[in-house]
Design a protein around this motif. Structure first.
Motif, short mmCIF file in Angstrom:
data_model
loop_
_atom_site.label_atom_id
_atom_site.label_comp_id
_atom_site.label_asym_id
_atom_site.label_seq_id
_atom_site.Cartn_x
_atom_site.Cartn_y
_atom_site.Cartn_z
N CYS A 76 0.74 -1.28 -0.18
CA CYS A 76 0.13 -0.17 0.15
C CYS A 76 0.90 1.41 0.01
O CYS A 76 1.81 1.40 0.85
CB CYS A 76 -0.90 0.05 1.15
N ALA A 84 -0.19 4.25 0.47
CA ALA A 84 -0.58 5.24 1.40
C ALA A 84 0.18 5.14 2.67
O ALA A 84 0.55 6.05 3.42
CB ALA A 84 -2.07 5.30 1.67
N CYS A 85 0.42 3.75 3.14
CA CYS A 85 1.28 3.56 4.38
C CYS A 85 2.46 3.17 4.33
O CYS A 85 3.02 2.52 5.36
CB CYS A 85 0.31 2.71 5.32
N CYS A 135 -4.56 2.20 8.38
CA CYS A 135 -4.66 3.11 7.35
C CYS A 135 -6.01 2.87 6.69
O CYS A 135 -6.40 1.78 6.54
CB CYS A 135 -3.42 2.35 6.38
N CYS A 195 -6.04 0.78 3.11
CA CYS A 195 -5.74 -0.69 3.04
C CYS A 195 -6.34 -1.39 4.22
O CYS A 195 -6.25 -2.41 4.37
CB CYS A 195 -4.16 -1.02 2.82
ZN LIG Z 1 -2.10 1.47 3.80
#
Ligand SMILES: [Zn+2]
Ligand SMILES: [Zn+2]
Length: 377
Positions: A146, A148-149, A200, A203
């Protein structure tokens, strides 16, 4: 904006139990119920989203399809589209069962971690491609780290992780299965023994998201039908930084119009005119490498006679050796005779009555027929 993760919508972890999800769903459904928020479009949208998410996650088959393919599972042509989870879902289900039975997962650095799942892809090539080897692309549905994280599963870079409440940090739980007490990977923390405090939103704390990816695969020369090629580390990304799984590419080789293969040898059935077979001659036959080869046919050749062309077979895997090609002859009886052909054959037949032209086997048959009738009288 991308569709939000179903687990994130419910505010639960990826491995949440049915009971946990039910609780979360009830709580949020009460909060956003249209009766409680009359005229509030935002709440209504949220309520719809909530129902959609829970509808998928409460159903084991749909949930398993979603875990593997994400939202794509329920879009047009997705494995979960139109009700049942389909073949893919079943395979995923089986994988889960094995995972539960045997714990799966590689262990690294003393800590018990669950590696990413292995994935499977199917490639069909033709016999000529199997001969030369071929570079081909395969498209797979997988899970990737992921963004984003960056795979941590946490929405807050500074937020730590708590010890998992389900397994008490052991990463494994025990369950009674029939007579057996089986130990399996903890479904809540996925074996890490820890759960992130602020999952997150992209996810839902998994650290990985479903994606499609295309990989280039080199199929080696000489590959056989049913061969499985393993691409180490090209499977699903491991959750929370765990090692990735592997990709297994199953190669099937389609049947060929001219050649049949048996290991390194190739068989080719060649029809022969009756007169060619009787008089002998030369026929040109194709070889798998695209060249043509000449085969000498001796006079009196019979159906089923076999001629070998050395080194015209398949390349032997990981070797410079090649097998042989076998020409199998099938003598054809002529049809649709011209008047002249018929005259010639009638003349030929008249001559044949006073002169034996059959093969020894042929003559042997009639001798046996004679004996057969003599023995009965
Ligand atoms: Zn994530
Ligand atoms: Zn746990």
């Amino acid at each position: 904006m991308a569709k939000q993760d179903y687990y994130a919508i419910l505010g639960v972890e990826r491995g949440a139990s049915a009971e946990e999800m039910k609780k979360a769903y009830r709580k949020l459904a009460m909060q956003y119920h249209p009766d409680r928020n009359p005229g509030d479009a935002k709440s209504e949208a949220k309520f719809k989203e909530l129902n959609e998410a829970y509808d998928v996650l409460k159903d084991d088959q749909k949930r398993s399809a979603y875990d593997r393919y994400g939202h794509a599972a329920f879009e047009n042509g997705g494995p979960g589209a139109g009700g049942g989870a389909g073949g893919f879902g079943f395979e995923g289900g089986l994988g889960d069962i094995f995972e539960q039975m045997f714990g799966g997962g590689r262990r690294g650095g003393g800590e018990r971690v669950q590696a990413g799942a292995d994935i499977r892809a199917q490639v069909e090539i033709d016999l000529e491609e199997a001969f030369t080897g071929v570079k081909t692309n395969v498209r797979v549905s997988t899970r990737m780290t992921c963004d984003a994280c960056t795979g941590t599963g946490s929405s807050d870079k500074n937020a730590g992780a708590d010890t998992c409440g389900t397994c008490g940090g052991a990463g494994r739980v025990r369950a009674q299965q029939g007579f057996f007490l089986v130990e399996r990977t903890c479904p809540t923390c996925g074996g890490s023994g820890r759960v992130v405090r602020n999952p997150c939103r992209v996810c839902a704390g998994a650290g990985t998201v479903p994606r499609e990816k295309t990989l280039s695969v080199q199929i080696p020369a000489g590959v056989e039908d049913g061969t499985r090629i393993r691409l180490s580390g090209e499977g699903e990304a491991g959750p929370k930084g765990a090692p990735p799984g592997d990709l297994y590419v199953h190669v099937s080789v389609s049947t060929h119009g001219i050649f049949q293969r048996d290991g390194a040898n190739i068989f080719c059935r060649v029809p022969l005119r009756m007169t060619q077979a009787a008089l002998g001659g030369e026929v040109e036959v194709p070889a798998i490498d695209g060249t043509a080869a000449k085969v000498k046919i001796p006079a009196g050749t019979q159906t089923g006679d076999q001629f070998r062309l050395r080194g015209k077979g398949f390349s032997v895997l990981r070797s410079t050796q090649r097998g042989d090609m076998y020409i199998q002859v099938a003598v054809e009886t002529p049809q649709n005779l011209t008047r002249r052909q018929r005259e010639l054959l009638e003349e030929f037949e008249a001559e044949s009555k006073s002169h034996k032209t059959g093969s020894p086997e042929h003559e042997g048959f009639f001798a046996k027929v004679k004996e057969f009738f003599e023995g009965r009288s």
